[in-house]
Motif scaffolding. Structure first.
Motif: not given
Length: 197
Positions: A145-167
């Motif tokens: 729970k306290d091991r290691g360092e914080v990841y050295p980049d900004q938090p990444l908010v993953a934007i949902s991709q548009k769902k693929r439409q069936p072909t």
């Protein structure tokens, strides 16, 4: 530097929020195990697609989380734990399929390859699939729970991709039958529910 995205956790799910500064999240797969407040997130994951997507999105938006303890019993057929470990080790292919996953429908549709790569870089997976002993789980949580360092980049908010439409428009035109409920168009890499007759 900001370590947790605004509005974290980003997506809703079957989990409890503990201490957002904790370095560890716990995924109990299909088991219900009493949560520890010492973790960033604690929850179940029963699916190899949406469940894995939610874990990735919520973890990479909190740079404090560096470890995921995968424990509890697998969900039959879906193999959510195996799929989480496979995506961490191997990523996804061009169709969004988790490379090496043996789950029933291991396709990621709402998370980009960049988000998966970030997940792979930020996280160390602690594979304890099958472990349900609360005392042993608590020991692991306290160790990390306290091991290691914080990841050295900004938090990444993953934007949902548009769902693929069936072909294809008729559910009978899929070329692989996955189950009574799903078929797949292998060329497009699209899995769709079969229509009721």
């Amino acid at each position: 530097m900001k370590t947790v995205a605004e509005g974290w956790p980003i997506v809703k799910g079957d989990y409890m929020v503990g201490d957002p500064r904790s370095r560890i999240a716990v995924i109990t797969l299909a088991s219900q195990i009493n949560p520890s407040p010492e973790v960033a997130l604690w929850g179940s994951s029963k699916t190899e697609n949406l469940g894995v997507e939610k874990i990735i999105v919520n973890v990479i938006s909190n740079c404090n989380i560096r470890y995921i303890l995968v424990c509890g019993m697998e969900s039959r057929g879906h193999l959510a734990g195996h799929s989480l470990i496979a995506i961490h080790e191997n990523g996804i292919d061009e169709t969004g399929r988790i490379i090496g996953s043996e789950g029933a429908i291991p396709f990621i549709e709402n998370v980009s390859k960049a988000a998966v790569k970030r997940f792979q870089q930020q996280i160390v997976i602690l594979d304890r699939i099958g472990l349900t002993d609360p005392e042993k789980i608590t020991e692991i949580v306290r160790r990390y729970k306290d091991r290691g360092e914080v990841y050295p980049d900004q938090p990444l908010v993953a934007i949902s991709q548009k769902k693929r439409q069936p072909t294809f428009t008729d559910s009978l035109s899929g070329d692989i039958i996955i189950s009574e409920e799903f078929i797949m168009d292998a060329a497009a890499g699209v899995v769709c529910p079969t229509k009721d007759f």
